[in-house]
Scaffold this active site. Structure first.
Site, PDB file in Angstrom:
ATOM      1  N   HIS A  83     -52.198   1.288   8.397  1.00  0.00           N
ATOM      2  CA  HIS A  83     -51.343   1.695   9.520  1.00  0.00           C
ATOM      3  C   HIS A  83     -51.679   3.112   9.947  1.00  0.00           C
ATOM      4  CE1 HIS A  83     -48.096   4.303   7.713  1.00  0.00           C
ATOM      5  NE2 HIS A  83     -48.342   3.639   6.599  1.00  0.00           N
ATOM      6  N   ASP A 111     -49.899   9.693   3.899  1.00  0.00           N
ATOM      7  CA  ASP A 111     -49.307   8.438   4.379  1.00  0.00           C
ATOM      8  C   ASP A 111     -49.213   8.436   5.894  1.00  0.00           C
ATOM      9  OD1 ASP A 111     -47.945   6.117   4.740  1.00  0.00           O
ATOM     10  OD2 ASP A 111     -46.149   6.713   3.656  1.00  0.00           O
ATOM     11  N   HIS A 118     -43.254  11.218   2.787  1.00  0.00           N
ATOM     12  CA  HIS A 118     -42.384  11.119   3.972  1.00  0.00           C
ATOM     13  C   HIS A 118     -41.662  12.421   4.331  1.00  0.00           C
ATOM     14  CE1 HIS A 118     -42.065   6.410   3.982  1.00  0.00           C
ATOM     15  NE2 HIS A 118     -43.311   6.854   4.006  1.00  0.00           N
ATOM     16  N   ASP A 162     -53.085   1.705   2.545  1.00  0.00           N
ATOM     17  CA  ASP A 162     -52.053   2.476   3.238  1.00  0.00           C
ATOM     18  C   ASP A 162     -52.332   3.945   2.937  1.00  0.00           C
ATOM     19  OD1 ASP A 162     -49.621   3.758   3.938  1.00  0.00           O
ATOM     20  OD2 ASP A 162     -48.487   1.920   3.696  1.00  0.00           O
ATOM     21  N   GLU A 167     -45.654   0.893  11.153  1.00  0.00           N
ATOM     22  CA  GLU A 167     -45.445   0.362   9.796  1.00  0.00           C
ATOM     23  C   GLU A 167     -44.212   0.987   9.179  1.00  0.00           C
ATOM     24  OE1 GLU A 167     -45.912   0.434   5.306  1.00  0.00           O
ATOM     25  OE2 GLU A 167     -45.683   2.065   6.732  1.00  0.00           O
ATOM     26  N   GLU A 168     -44.016   2.290   9.470  1.00  0.00           N
ATOM     27  CA  GLU A 168     -42.916   3.017   8.828  1.00  0.00           C
ATOM     28  C   GLU A 168     -41.548   2.486   9.245  1.00  0.00           C
ATOM     29  OE1 GLU A 168     -43.550   4.572   6.394  1.00  0.00           O
ATOM     30  OE2 GLU A 168     -45.314   5.857   6.537  1.00  0.00           O
TER      31      GLU A 168
HETATM   32 ZN   LIG Z   1     -47.653   4.184   4.706  1.00  0.00          ZN
END
Ligand SMILES: [Zn+2]
Length: 692
Positions: free
Chosen positions: A338, A348, A498, A414, A385-386
């Site tokens: 993603h 990420d 995140h 990922d 995706e998140e």
């Molecule tokens: Zn991810």
């Protein structure tokens, strides 16, 4: 914005290794031009492997990562569509055929939020709800799809927020009804499940913090939606102009929590938790606690919490590069990652995106040398995706028939690199291939050994995980479409997950200073693709699947009582194992004949089809009870992931049958066992290809 000093990447490929690469390319170009038909395809593809491995470049990958992480690129925003163009142009500039697929999907964004506390001694404080450093352009911390709301109530600590944590509280006489529940992330429960369980126990709001020794001022953004994919188009691709449910539709409403929630930093959580009174924290929780909490509450600390968010339909875009197969263009090997990120997303997912871009670059080098993959390869860059695997899920739903009949495998990356240690998960027929490929890739952290050697000695997972989780884009491929799949990454549980601190500088300083782990991931990823695209006979081994099923049956027998019969499983697994043995014998026999070349041969094609389609046998049209979108009866989400991370339907029937009469309890569990047994039989008959 960035809180840590820059670390400039200094490693470049050495002049010697550059010369070796150029030499290999020269020899191979000569070879490709002058003797195009003189060798068997398998030795040609081995040469391509050598070129693929020798064309790696850590500095190129770091350049891609730098470009991808200049701005935060949250799905549905302008900087996200800039990354769409960046990836598309990269593919096109390499001469690859590339295109995008757009969807209009429901996303969720924060408008404003606030949190203040009044402590037992009468003092009060206003508490931060985002990183101090993260003023625009990073999005404020929030839980996507949380409802808006205002709550003024006592704070209470509920450990990880599992069912059993609430039972422990109840046993101490503590009720969370009407309170603001504070939970730590982990213990096998996801963010969404923690909110769901708190709601069930009557909490008014939930605050979730990540425990960490470092980066304690980070807030872990994330979504709290139930299920996966666009909530307005459940089960079908959300194309623009297509059918879309209303926000008030009960199918849509059941996807969202009813109580507001929010992430907290470890620092803010400490301020609240250390001020609680009431009963002492149970010993069992205390042993793993990093924060200063001594008492669980509720109160005397009162919290005043407000969250206001908005949901809106926004355009998301998947990007694809297609390398057409020469012999079997209608068989597809998919590599996916993603592209959207909560913040700068260096780990990420941009580490994986940089790896995907580098794979594209190296495949284009191979194409320049005359390589023509036997099967079609598709590089996929997913959006949103998140927000719940939306980009990949919409695409899988839209392309279900073609995926079901023509996709050989899906290879997901990922977060390519979070730190040291290699981890890999797969559907079991791909185990052998993974191990073989890992033996060909150099370990990035130990001199002179293969990635496999270090991994087998404990450097990472040390065993192959299974894909029952719903936490990345492999989920729709395995759990909805039954496509054999792999997922891999370096490191886990990185502290800036995140948060606003997941930046290029964090990667260059902590995650992978020399980008050698990135190189290792691209090595494994690319070689897997080359084998799956080029091997005459698909490198699948169902004997490992049979062994895995046998193992699950044995584990299950320790969990169910005498009244439940596992006999249906025993016989179906036997049937599956003998089908696997038969297919393996046939595969070995056909491989011996490979010396004459690898033209389209109906026998091989027929065997390959059976190997490719057998995974579909595990799907069941009715899906899991209460989660019908999830069709796979061996791998998928269950209520109690910690106890059983396979046979999700059986697992749920065990954990949810408490309120039923003994007869009904046994019948429910037995029915789920029969369903799995039938699925295994279907897979066995797909593998033999015989009608009854
Ligand atoms: Zn991810």
């Amino acid at each position: 914005m960035m809180s840590k000093p820059m670390n400039v990447l200094t490693t470049k490929p050495s002049p010697l290794s550059t010369m070796v690469v150029l030499l290999i390319i020269c020899i191979l170009s000569f070879y490709a031009l002058h003797f195009p038909h003189s060798s068997s395809p398998s030795s040609a593809s081995r040469n391509m492997e050598t070129v693929f491995l020798s064309t790696s470049s850590n500095s190129t990958i770091s350049t891609y990562l730098r470009a991808l992480t200049l701005h935060p690129h949250l799905a549905g925003t302008k900087p996200a569509s800039d990354t769409t163009s960046y990836v598309l142009n990269h593919f096109l500039s390499l001469g690859l055929e590339a295109h995008t697929a757009s969807y209009a999907t429901l996303l969720s964004f924060p408008v404003r939020s606030s949190l203040s506390a009044r402590f037992g001694d009468g003092s009060a404080a206003s508490l931060p709800l985002s990183e101090a450093a993260s003023a625009a352009p990073v999005v404020a911390a929030y839980h996507a799809y949380s409802p808006s709301g205002s709550v003024h109530a006592r704070a209470v600590f509920a450990n990880y927020g599992r069912e059993r944590d609430y039972q422990a509280l109840a046993a101490m006489g503590v009720s969370v009804r009407g309170c603001v529940v504070v939970v730590r992330k982990g213990g096998g429960v996801g963010r969404g499940a923690a909110v769901e369980v708190a709601e069930k126990h009557g909490a008014a709001a939930v605050l979730v913090y990540g425990e960490s020794d470092t980066w304690r001022e980070g807030f872990e953004r994330g979504h709290v939606m139930r299920g996966i994919g666009d909530p307005l188009t459940p089960g079908w691709g959300g194309v623009e102009g297509g059918e879309r449910l209303g926000l008030e539709d009960s199918e849509v409403l059941k996807r969202f929590p009813k109580i507001p929630s929010m992430p907290l930093s470890a620092e803010v959580a400490d301020t609240i938790l250390s001020s609680l009174g009431g009963v002492s924290v149970p010993l069992e929780w205390r042993s793993t606690l990093k924060s200063k909490v001594r008492h669980v509450g509720p109160g005397p600390t009162m919290l005043n919490f407000t969250y206001q968010g908005e949901m809106k339909v926004a355009t998301i875009q998947n990007v694809f590069a297609v390398i057409k197969g020469s012999e079997e263009p209608d068989r597809h090997v998919l590599l996916g990652n993603h592209r959207d990120a909560w913040t700068y997303g260096a780990v990420d997912p941009s580490s994986g995106t940089a790896a995907l871009l580098d794979i594209a670059r190296r495949f284009s080098v191979l194409l320049g040398l005359g390589w023509k993959p036997r099967r079609t390869i598709i590089l996929c860059s997913w959006d949103a995706e998140e927000f719940g695997m939306i980009g990949s899920t919409e695409w899988v739903e839209q392309n279900l028939i073609n995926l079901g009949s023509k996709a050989v495998a899906y290879l997901n990356v990922d977060c390519a690199v979070q730190g040291p240690g290699f981890f890999v998960g797969s559907t079991p027929q791909l185990d052998n291939l993974i191990l073989e490929v890992m033996k060909k890739v150099k370990d990035p952290d130990s001199e002179g050994v293969s990635l496999y050697e270090n991994w087998a000695a404990g450097g990472g997972g040390n065993n192959i995980q299974r894909l029952s989780g719903v936490d990345s884009d492999f989920a729709p491929f395995v759990q909805h479409a039954g496509v054999p799949s792999i997922d891999m990454y370096y490191g886990r549980d990185f502290p800036v997950y995140h948060t606003a601190f997941d930046s290029y500088n964090w990667m260059a300083e902590y995650g992978d200073p020399f980008f050698h782990r990135h190189v290792a991931v691209t090595g494994v990823w690319g070689l897997l693709a080359l084998h799956l695209a080029d091997d005459c006979i698909l490198p699948f081994n169902y004997l490992s699947y049979a062994n895995e099923l046998q193992l699950y049956k044995n584990m299950l027998s320790n969990l169910v009582d005498q009244q439940i019969s596992l006999h249906p499983l025993t016989t179906s697994i036997q049937e599956f194992a003998s089908a696997a043995k038969e297919a393996d014998d046939e595969l070995k026999k056909l491989r011996l004949q490979e010396t004459e070349g690898c033209s389209v041969d109906m026998k091989k094609r027929a065997l390959n089809d059976r190997l490719m389609l057998a995974e579909k046998g595990f799907l069941d049209a009715d899906g899991l009870q209460g989660r019908q979108w999830f069709k796979h009866l061996v791998f998928g989400p269950s209520n109690d992931h910690e106890r059983l991370n396979f046979f999700p339907g059986v697992s749920d029937s065990i954990t949810t049958s408490n309120g039923f009469s003994e007869r009904e309890r046994v019948a429910r569990i037995q029915h789920e066992i029969w369903r799995v047994a039938r699925a295994i039989r279907r897979a066995a008959s797909a593998l033999t290809g015989e009608f009854t």
